[in-house]
Scaffold this motif. Structure first.
Motif, PDB file in Angstrom:
ATOM      1  N   LEU A 185       0.833  -1.204   0.000  1.00 16.19           N
ATOM      2  CA  LEU A 185       0.000   0.000   0.000  1.00 16.19           C
ATOM      3  C   LEU A 185       0.865   1.251   0.000  1.00 16.19           C
ATOM      4  O   LEU A 185       1.878   1.339   0.715  1.00 16.19           O
ATOM      5  CB  LEU A 185      -0.913   0.006   1.234  1.00 16.19           C
ATOM      6  CG  LEU A 185      -1.997  -1.073   1.281  1.00 16.19           C
ATOM      7  CD1 LEU A 185      -2.714  -1.056   2.622  1.00 16.19           C
ATOM      8  CD2 LEU A 185      -3.004  -0.889   0.143  1.00 16.19           C
ATOM      9  N   ASP A 186       0.489   2.210  -0.809  1.00 14.12           N
ATOM     10  CA  ASP A 186       1.223   3.472  -0.874  1.00 14.12           C
ATOM     11  C   ASP A 186       0.915   4.348   0.335  1.00 14.12           C
ATOM     12  O   ASP A 186      -0.114   4.187   1.016  1.00 14.12           O
ATOM     13  CB  ASP A 186       0.858   4.229  -2.150  1.00 14.12           C
ATOM     14  CG  ASP A 186       1.319   3.513  -3.411  1.00 14.12           C
ATOM     15  OD1 ASP A 186       2.332   2.790  -3.332  1.00 14.12           O
ATOM     16  OD2 ASP A 186       0.664   3.676  -4.466  1.00 14.12           O
ATOM     17  N   LEU A 187       1.815   5.311   0.585  1.00 12.58           N
ATOM     18  CA  LEU A 187       1.631   6.360   1.589  1.00 12.58           C
ATOM     19  C   LEU A 187       1.531   5.815   3.014  1.00 12.58           C
ATOM     20  O   LEU A 187       0.900   6.415   3.882  1.00 12.58           O
ATOM     21  CB  LEU A 187       0.389   7.208   1.274  1.00 12.58           C
ATOM     22  CG  LEU A 187       0.352   7.855  -0.117  1.00 12.58           C
ATOM     23  CD1 LEU A 187      -0.930   8.646  -0.306  1.00 12.58           C
ATOM     24  CD2 LEU A 187       1.573   8.744  -0.319  1.00 12.58           C
ATOM     25  N   ALA A 188       2.132   4.670   3.268  1.00  7.93           N
ATOM     26  CA  ALA A 188       2.179   4.106   4.622  1.00  7.93           C
ATOM     27  C   ALA A 188       3.584   3.573   4.869  1.00  7.93           C
ATOM     28  O   ALA A 188       4.248   3.084   3.943  1.00  7.93           O
ATOM     29  CB  ALA A 188       1.152   2.993   4.785  1.00  7.93           C
ATOM     30  N   GLY A 189       4.028   3.667   6.113  1.00  6.26           N
ATOM     31  CA  GLY A 189       5.371   3.238   6.434  1.00  6.26           C
ATOM     32  C   GLY A 189       5.474   1.843   6.993  1.00  6.26           C
ATOM     33  O   GLY A 189       6.526   1.210   6.913  1.00  6.26           O
ATOM     34  N   ALA A 190       4.375   1.337   7.586  1.00  5.88           N
ATOM     35  CA  ALA A 190       4.430   0.017   8.215  1.00  5.88           C
ATOM     36  C   ALA A 190       3.021  -0.528   8.381  1.00  5.88           C
ATOM     37  O   ALA A 190       2.027   0.213   8.340  1.00  5.88           O
ATOM     38  CB  ALA A 190       5.121   0.094   9.580  1.00  5.88           C
ATOM     39  N   VAL A 191       2.959  -1.840   8.553  1.00  6.72           N
ATOM     40  CA  VAL A 191       1.716  -2.529   8.882  1.00  6.72           C
ATOM     41  C   VAL A 191       1.868  -3.069  10.304  1.00  6.72           C
ATOM     42  O   VAL A 191       2.841  -3.764  10.611  1.00  6.72           O
ATOM     43  CB  VAL A 191       1.412  -3.676   7.907  1.00  6.72           C
ATOM     44  CG1 VAL A 191       0.080  -4.327   8.256  1.00  6.72           C
ATOM     45  CG2 VAL A 191       1.412  -3.180   6.470  1.00  6.72           C
ATOM     46  N   ILE A 192       0.908  -2.747  11.163  1.00  3.84           N
ATOM     47  CA  ILE A 192       0.952  -3.143  12.567  1.00  3.84           C
ATOM     48  C   ILE A 192      -0.144  -4.171  12.816  1.00  3.84           C
ATOM     49  O   ILE A 192      -1.302  -3.967  12.438  1.00  3.84           O
ATOM     50  CB  ILE A 192       0.727  -1.938  13.501  1.00  3.84           C
ATOM     51  CG1 ILE A 192       1.667  -0.793  13.145  1.00  3.84           C
ATOM     52  CG2 ILE A 192       0.889  -2.359  14.957  1.00  3.84           C
ATOM     53  CD1 ILE A 192       3.128  -1.107  13.303  1.00  3.84           C
ATOM     54  N   GLY A 193       0.219  -5.279  13.432  1.00  4.08           N
ATOM     55  CA  GLY A 193      -0.760  -6.303  13.785  1.00  4.08           C
ATOM     56  C   GLY A 193      -0.589  -6.721  15.237  1.00  4.08           C
ATOM     57  O   GLY A 193       0.527  -6.749  15.755  1.00  4.08           O
ATOM     58  N   TRP A 194      -1.687  -7.019  15.891  1.00  5.82           N
ATOM     59  CA  TRP A 194      -1.661  -7.432  17.293  1.00  5.82           C
ATOM     60  C   TRP A 194      -2.117  -8.878  17.414  1.00  5.82           C
ATOM     61  O   TRP A 194      -3.084  -9.301  16.774  1.00  5.82           O
ATOM     62  CB  TRP A 194      -2.571  -6.541  18.142  1.00  5.82           C
ATOM     63  CG  TRP A 194      -2.130  -5.107  18.188  1.00  5.82           C
ATOM     64  CD1 TRP A 194      -1.258  -4.528  19.069  1.00  5.82           C
ATOM     65  CD2 TRP A 194      -2.538  -4.055  17.307  1.00  5.82           C
ATOM     66  NE1 TRP A 194      -1.100  -3.199  18.796  1.00  5.82           N
ATOM     67  CE2 TRP A 194      -1.861  -2.872  17.712  1.00  5.82           C
ATOM     68  CE3 TRP A 194      -3.385  -3.997  16.205  1.00  5.82           C
ATOM     69  CZ2 TRP A 194      -2.038  -1.657  17.058  1.00  5.82           C
ATOM     70  CZ3 TRP A 194      -3.545  -2.787  15.550  1.00  5.82           C
ATOM     71  CH2 TRP A 194      -2.885  -1.635  15.988  1.00  5.82           C
ATOM     72  N   VAL A 195      -1.461  -9.609  18.255  1.00  4.57           N
ATOM     73  CA  VAL A 195      -1.820 -10.984  18.604  1.00  4.57           C
ATOM     74  C   VAL A 195      -2.019 -11.814  17.332  1.00  4.57           C
ATOM     75  O   VAL A 195      -3.059 -12.433  17.126  1.00  4.57           O
ATOM     76  CB  VAL A 195      -3.081 -11.032  19.513  1.00  4.57           C
ATOM     77  CG1 VAL A 195      -3.161 -12.376  20.233  1.00  4.57           C
ATOM     78  CG2 VAL A 195      -3.083  -9.917  20.531  1.00  4.57           C
ATOM     79  N   ARG A 196      -1.018 -11.823  16.493  1.00  4.23           N
ATOM     80  CA  ARG A 196      -1.050 -12.633  15.288  1.00  4.23           C
ATOM     81  C   ARG A 196      -0.666 -14.072  15.624  1.00  4.23           C
ATOM     82  O   ARG A 196       0.024 -14.331  16.598  1.00  4.23           O
ATOM     83  CB  ARG A 196      -0.072 -12.066  14.239  1.00  4.23           C
ATOM     84  CG  ARG A 196      -0.380 -10.651  13.781  1.00  4.23           C
ATOM     85  CD  ARG A 196      -1.759 -10.533  13.198  1.00  4.23           C
ATOM     86  NE  ARG A 196      -1.962 -11.494  12.106  1.00  4.23           N
ATOM     87  CZ  ARG A 196      -3.156 -11.922  11.690  1.00  4.23           C
ATOM     88  NH1 ARG A 196      -4.252 -11.525  12.301  1.00  4.23           N
ATOM     89  NH2 ARG A 196      -3.239 -12.768  10.698  1.00  4.23           N
ATOM     90  N   PRO A 197      -1.120 -15.063  14.827  1.00  2.26           N
ATOM     91  CA  PRO A 197      -0.832 -16.470  15.145  1.00  2.26           C
ATOM     92  C   PRO A 197       0.666 -16.737  15.280  1.00  2.26           C
ATOM     93  O   PRO A 197       1.480 -16.180  14.536  1.00  2.26           O
ATOM     94  CB  PRO A 197      -1.429 -17.219  13.948  1.00  2.26           C
ATOM     95  CG  PRO A 197      -2.463 -16.303  13.375  1.00  2.26           C
ATOM     96  CD  PRO A 197      -1.951 -14.922  13.609  1.00  2.26           C
ATOM     97  N   LEU A 198       1.017 -17.603  16.218  1.00  7.50           N
ATOM     98  CA  LEU A 198       2.427 -17.898  16.451  1.00  7.50           C
ATOM     99  C   LEU A 198       3.077 -18.610  15.265  1.00  7.50           C
ATOM    100  O   LEU A 198       4.310 -18.608  15.148  1.00  7.50           O
ATOM    101  CB  LEU A 198       2.581 -18.752  17.716  1.00  7.50           C
ATOM    102  CG  LEU A 198       2.153 -18.085  19.035  1.00  7.50           C
ATOM    103  CD1 LEU A 198       2.427 -19.019  20.203  1.00  7.50           C
ATOM    104  CD2 LEU A 198       2.842 -16.746  19.240  1.00  7.50           C
ATOM    105  N   ASP A 199       2.278 -19.220  14.399  1.00 10.61           N
ATOM    106  CA  ASP A 199       2.849 -19.911  13.232  1.00 10.61           C
ATOM    107  C   ASP A 199       2.753 -19.088  11.947  1.00 10.61           C
ATOM    108  O   ASP A 199       2.925 -19.625  10.853  1.00 10.61           O
ATOM    109  CB  ASP A 199       2.187 -21.278  13.039  1.00 10.61           C
ATOM    110  CG  ASP A 199       0.670 -21.200  12.861  1.00 10.61           C
ATOM    111  OD1 ASP A 199       0.109 -20.084  12.960  1.00 10.61           O
ATOM    112  OD2 ASP A 199       0.046 -22.250  12.639  1.00 10.61           O
TER     113      ASP A 199
END
Length: 418
Positions: free
Chosen positions: A274-288
């Protein structure tokens, strides 16, 4: 718990009045009380009208002598996926709170006992929740059954040529998302231990929020595999950067479900492109969800923390043990203690089954909250024995139990906030 530690006796019931809340006005008062315990103001009229409560929910309130509601809890029916794919009825618990000037007097204990007994009487095998505080629910028999990683992935990250690929991603408008996502998530959640069904009210709040969050940006996209079948989706928002400091926007994951590595990689490729964004943040994503193995620069994927995902409380341990799949291995006798509801039971795990064994001496013992840690596959029995959470009565029993509790398949993960 050490091998010689006594298992506690059931606590004495608190003398508080707990009643069912059937009147929508009482339910709204109870929900406002809950929001107050989270330091939020009352729900708006628009939000309550849009998705405040539903007929299939079970609401309880604890009252003071004047009849005022000073504590609340509710649940909605769901089906929980166990190792092996069996789904069992469960109560998804939320809205738990006691008014700040009425705490520390046993009211929450009275609410929890009434709620768990009512759910068990309805035939629920388990209760599940997401905990706002980590030290509250263990005393009521809940334990952490799945965990997840908090991650930050730099946009523009390049993917290794051998990383899973194939399929397409398309964006959906709100009407398309409302029509497609509930059934797709139901199908995907059936294949991961800890996956749960979601109520219609849950989806209304997630996709068509009312109140202060109604105008926030929400993007939705679906991944379609090479076979033409939809096999994953993502819902995200955006945290705006600050032009004055040069900080860029961040994509904030709200949901991301996939049927396998190709859909996972496809959706993350889309997000990191995606343009115009520096990072993607995710919380509690699967351990695998091993994104670092798919990236040319594994440092573009950073695990910034680890948190608890689903808290599980078995209401019918025997039914739950019989419903899940077991790995091959030598038999083990397990005794489970439930001080809060005053129950205990002993089962023999062998031959891919769990059978009552009331007269047998246990090889392993644990409390019902400690059983949750291994039940979906998040922790091994031997690690729980090593930590003192389980007791090993027969040397080598924990290693035998490791083989029995281990079932091929994805790591346990719920991925549903409620």
């Amino acid at each position: 718990m050490s091998p010689d530690a006594p298992y506690p006796a059931p606590p004495t019931a608190a003398p508080h009045t707990v009643r069912t809340l059937a009147d929508p006005a009482d339910r709204r008062r109870a929900f406002d009380l809950f929001l107050g315990t989270l330091h939020h103001g009352p729900i708006t009229d628009d939000a309550w009208e849009a998705h405040g409560q539903a007929a299939e929910e079970h609401w309880l309130g604890v009252t003071d002598p004047s009849g005022a509601i000073v504590g609340s809890a509710y649940s909605f029916p769901t089906r929980l996926t166990l190792p092996g794919g069996t789904r069992v009825p469960a109560a998804a618990v939320s809205g738990v709170g006691v008014r700040p000037d009425r705490t520390r007097a046993g009211r929450l204990t009275a609410l929890m006992r009434a709620q768990l007994r009512a759910a068990r009487d309805r035939g629920d095998v388990a209760a599940v929740l997401r905990a706002s505080e980590a030290t509250i629910y263990g005393r009521y028999g809940y334990g952490i059954a799945s965990r997840g990683d908090h991650v930050r992935v730099t946009t523009g990250a390049t993917w290794r040529p051998e990383a899973p690929a194939g399929g397409t991603v398309r964006m959906l408008d709100p009407d398309e998302a409302t029509a497609l996502l509930p059934d797709l998530q139901e199908r995907l959640a059936a294949h991961r231990p800890g996956g749960m069904t979601r109520s219609a009210r849950w989806w209304r709040r997630a996709l068509r929020p009312a109140g202060p969050s109604a105008g926030e940006y929400k993007g939705v996209a679906v991944h379609t595999g090479t076979d033409g079948v939809d096999d994953g989706f993502v819902v995200w928002g955006v945290s705006e950067g600050d032009l004055a400091t040069g900080a860029t926007d961040e994509v904030r994951l709200q949901q991301l479900w996939s049927a396998g590595p190709a859909a996972t990689a496809g959706l993350w490729r889309f997000l990191t492109g995606l343009d115009l964004a520096g990072a993607v943040i995710g919380w509690v994503r699967p351990l695998d969800e091993d994104l670092d193995l798919m990236l040319t620069d594994f440092r573009a994927h950073r695990v910034t923390g680890r948190g608890d995902d689903l808290w599980l409380r078995l209401l019918d341990p025997g039914g739950a043990l019989r419903a899940r799949t077991w790995g091959p291995g030598d038999p083990v006798v397990l005794r489970v203690h439930d001080a809060f509801l005053g129950d205990s039971g002993t089962w023999r795990l062998a031959g891919g089954a769990a059978e009552p064994a009331a007269d047998a001496d246990p090889d392993l013992e644990c409390t019902v909250d400690a059983l949750s840690a291994a039940f979906l596959g998040d922790r091994s029995p031997s690690s729980l024995v090593a930590a003192g959470r389980w007791s090993e009565r027969t040397p080598g029993a924990a290693v035998r139990a490791d083989a029995l509790f281990a079932v091929p398949g994805p790591a346990p993960w719920c991925g549903t906030f409620f």
